[in-house]
Design a protein around this motif. Sequence first.
Motif, PDB file in Angstrom:
ATOM      1  N   GLU A   9     112.703  -3.390  28.768  1.00  0.00           N
ATOM      2  CA  GLU A   9     111.879  -2.669  27.794  1.00  0.00           C
ATOM      3  C   GLU A   9     110.662  -2.013  28.423  1.00  0.00           C
ATOM      4  O   GLU A   9     109.903  -1.347  27.737  1.00  0.00           O
ATOM      5  CB  GLU A   9     111.419  -3.619  26.694  1.00  0.00           C
ATOM      6  CG  GLU A   9     112.532  -4.135  25.820  1.00  0.00           C
ATOM      7  CD  GLU A   9     112.002  -5.053  24.721  1.00  0.00           C
ATOM      8  OE1 GLU A   9     110.775  -5.115  24.539  1.00  0.00           O
ATOM      9  OE2 GLU A   9     112.823  -5.689  24.071  1.00  0.00           O
ATOM     10  N   THR A  10     110.473  -2.206  29.719  1.00  0.00           N
ATOM     11  CA  THR A  10     109.302  -1.665  30.404  1.00  0.00           C
ATOM     12  C   THR A  10     109.650  -0.367  31.114  1.00  0.00           C
ATOM     13  O   THR A  10     110.622  -0.307  31.865  1.00  0.00           O
ATOM     14  CB  THR A  10     108.752  -2.698  31.410  1.00  0.00           C
ATOM     15  OG1 THR A  10     108.264  -3.818  30.671  1.00  0.00           O
ATOM     16  CG2 THR A  10     107.623  -2.122  32.243  1.00  0.00           C
ATOM     17  N   GLN A  11     108.857   0.658  30.839  1.00  0.00           N
ATOM     18  CA  GLN A  11     108.983   1.955  31.498  1.00  0.00           C
ATOM     19  C   GLN A  11     107.634   2.274  32.136  1.00  0.00           C
ATOM     20  O   GLN A  11     106.608   2.223  31.460  1.00  0.00           O
ATOM     21  CB  GLN A  11     109.326   3.052  30.511  1.00  0.00           C
ATOM     22  CG  GLN A  11     110.657   2.871  29.837  1.00  0.00           C
ATOM     23  CD  GLN A  11     110.905   3.974  28.822  1.00  0.00           C
ATOM     24  OE1 GLN A  11     110.015   4.729  28.466  1.00  0.00           O
ATOM     25  NE2 GLN A  11     112.131   4.069  28.366  1.00  0.00           N
ATOM     26  N   ILE A  12     107.658   2.606  33.420  1.00  0.00           N
ATOM     27  CA  ILE A  12     106.430   2.969  34.130  1.00  0.00           C
ATOM     28  C   ILE A  12     106.728   4.220  34.944  1.00  0.00           C
ATOM     29  O   ILE A  12     107.661   4.231  35.745  1.00  0.00           O
ATOM     30  CB  ILE A  12     105.951   1.827  35.052  1.00  0.00           C
ATOM     31  CG1 ILE A  12     105.731   0.541  34.242  1.00  0.00           C
ATOM     32  CG2 ILE A  12     104.662   2.226  35.775  1.00  0.00           C
ATOM     33  CD1 ILE A  12     105.472  -0.701  35.104  1.00  0.00           C
ATOM     34  N   ALA A  13     105.930   5.249  34.741  1.00  0.00           N
ATOM     35  CA  ALA A  13     106.114   6.502  35.474  1.00  0.00           C
ATOM     36  C   ALA A  13     105.834   6.292  36.954  1.00  0.00           C
ATOM     37  O   ALA A  13     105.091   5.384  37.338  1.00  0.00           O
ATOM     38  CB  ALA A  13     105.170   7.569  34.911  1.00  0.00           C
ATOM     39  N   PRO A  14     106.411   7.135  37.800  1.00  0.00           N
ATOM     40  CA  PRO A  14     106.153   7.020  39.235  1.00  0.00           C
ATOM     41  C   PRO A  14     104.660   7.148  39.551  1.00  0.00           C
ATOM     42  O   PRO A  14     103.907   7.787  38.822  1.00  0.00           O
ATOM     43  CB  PRO A  14     106.926   8.199  39.833  1.00  0.00           C
ATOM     44  CG  PRO A  14     107.940   8.566  38.817  1.00  0.00           C
ATOM     45  CD  PRO A  14     107.334   8.219  37.488  1.00  0.00           C
ATOM     46  N   ILE A  15     104.287   6.544  40.664  1.00  0.00           N
ATOM     47  CA  ILE A  15     102.909   6.670  41.138  1.00  0.00           C
ATOM     48  C   ILE A  15     102.587   8.154  41.292  1.00  0.00           C
ATOM     49  O   ILE A  15     103.443   8.935  41.697  1.00  0.00           O
ATOM     50  CB  ILE A  15     102.741   5.917  42.479  1.00  0.00           C
ATOM     51  CG1 ILE A  15     102.921   4.413  42.271  1.00  0.00           C
ATOM     52  CG2 ILE A  15     101.406   6.202  43.127  1.00  0.00           C
ATOM     53  CD1 ILE A  15     101.925   3.784  41.322  1.00  0.00           C
ATOM     54  N   PHE A  16     101.388   8.526  40.981  1.00  0.00           N
ATOM     55  CA  PHE A  16     100.844   9.890  41.014  1.00  0.00           C
ATOM     56  C   PHE A  16     101.236  10.708  39.790  1.00  0.00           C
ATOM     57  O   PHE A  16     100.900  11.887  39.712  1.00  0.00           O
ATOM     58  CB  PHE A  16     101.204  10.637  42.305  1.00  0.00           C
ATOM     59  CG  PHE A  16     100.845   9.906  43.567  1.00  0.00           C
ATOM     60  CD1 PHE A  16      99.551   9.437  43.774  1.00  0.00           C
ATOM     61  CD2 PHE A  16     101.794   9.666  44.533  1.00  0.00           C
ATOM     62  CE1 PHE A  16      99.222   8.752  44.931  1.00  0.00           C
ATOM     63  CE2 PHE A  16     101.472   8.987  45.701  1.00  0.00           C
ATOM     64  CZ  PHE A  16     100.179   8.530  45.893  1.00  0.00           C
ATOM     65  N   ALA A  17     101.918  10.133  38.805  1.00  0.00           N
ATOM     66  CA  ALA A  17     102.288  10.884  37.602  1.00  0.00           C
ATOM     67  C   ALA A  17     101.053  11.346  36.827  1.00  0.00           C
ATOM     68  O   ALA A  17     101.057  12.440  36.249  1.00  0.00           O
ATOM     69  CB  ALA A  17     103.190  10.049  36.703  1.00  0.00           C
ATOM     70  N   LEU A  18     100.000  10.535  36.801  1.00  0.00           N
ATOM     71  CA  LEU A  18      98.782  10.929  36.083  1.00  0.00           C
ATOM     72  C   LEU A  18      98.103  12.108  36.778  1.00  0.00           C
ATOM     73  O   LEU A  18      97.744  13.104  36.138  1.00  0.00           O
ATOM     74  CB  LEU A  18      97.817   9.743  35.986  1.00  0.00           C
ATOM     75  CG  LEU A  18      98.329   8.515  35.238  1.00  0.00           C
ATOM     76  CD1 LEU A  18      97.367   7.342  35.409  1.00  0.00           C
ATOM     77  CD2 LEU A  18      98.534   8.828  33.775  1.00  0.00           C
ATOM     78  N   SER A  19      97.916  11.997  38.085  1.00  0.00           N
ATOM     79  CA  SER A  19      97.302  13.091  38.850  1.00  0.00           C
ATOM     80  C   SER A  19      98.173  14.341  38.797  1.00  0.00           C
ATOM     81  O   SER A  19      97.646  15.460  38.674  1.00  0.00           O
ATOM     82  CB  SER A  19      97.088  12.671  40.303  1.00  0.00           C
ATOM     83  OG  SER A  19      96.197  11.594  40.382  1.00  0.00           O
ATOM     84  N   ASP A  20      99.482  14.157  38.890  1.00  0.00           N
ATOM     85  CA  ASP A  20     100.393  15.301  38.814  1.00  0.00           C
ATOM     86  C   ASP A  20     100.284  15.998  37.460  1.00  0.00           C
ATOM     87  O   ASP A  20     100.334  17.227  37.387  1.00  0.00           O
ATOM     88  CB  ASP A  20     101.833  14.872  39.070  1.00  0.00           C
ATOM     89  CG  ASP A  20     102.091  14.514  40.527  1.00  0.00           C
ATOM     90  OD1 ASP A  20     101.237  14.822  41.396  1.00  0.00           O
ATOM     91  OD2 ASP A  20     103.144  13.907  40.799  1.00  0.00           O
ATOM     92  N   ALA A  21     100.119  15.237  36.391  1.00  0.00           N
ATOM     93  CA  ALA A  21      99.944  15.840  35.063  1.00  0.00           C
ATOM     94  C   ALA A  21      98.688  16.703  35.031  1.00  0.00           C
ATOM     95  O   ALA A  21      98.691  17.794  34.445  1.00  0.00           O
ATOM     96  CB  ALA A  21      99.883  14.759  33.993  1.00  0.00           C
TER      97      ALA A  21
END
Length: 174
Positions: free
Chosen positions: A138-150
């Motif tokens: 049930e856990t989904q975590i975006a790849p590292i740097f997804a926040l900066s990439d956004a």
Amino acid sequence: MTRAHLLLALAPLVAPLSAAADCVGETLVSCPVDDRRRLEVCLDPGAPASEPAFTYAFGPPGAPELTLRAPLSDGTVTPWNGVGRSLWESVAFNSGAHVYEVWHAFDRLTPDAPLEAGVNVLRGDDLLASLTCRPGPETQIAPIFALSDAMTDAGWRRDLDAGVWRPTDQAPAD
């Protein structure tokens, strides 16, 4: 190791991210933190009347107790500083005197280390609570740097000297 090589190396460790039922836009973190509450952070692309924003929801699935919105223009993403064994980044959601800092991290020196995520609740410099996502299907975590990439995909760049996000077309401050 370049950022592109690192992302390619991490790709097999990340479960496919589909939009969760409560998400508008892309799911960045969606996970149970205990038996009855979920943490969810999404990237809302915005609409003609609103700008893109990170959204925060916390509480029972489908009926969160707290929802917050942080427009990308607020610049609340803290990128990895390039130091240490853990790659990480976070996004902060401000609510009165409280800050809900959602993070995701990866221990780059541990073979087969899973992505981890959670939320720290702060009042000023005081840490009031720290909750970590439970591992599992049930856990989904975006790849590292997804926040900066956004942020960069939306036209922002990090001014490393000033420690702030600026529009791509804005010159650095002197």
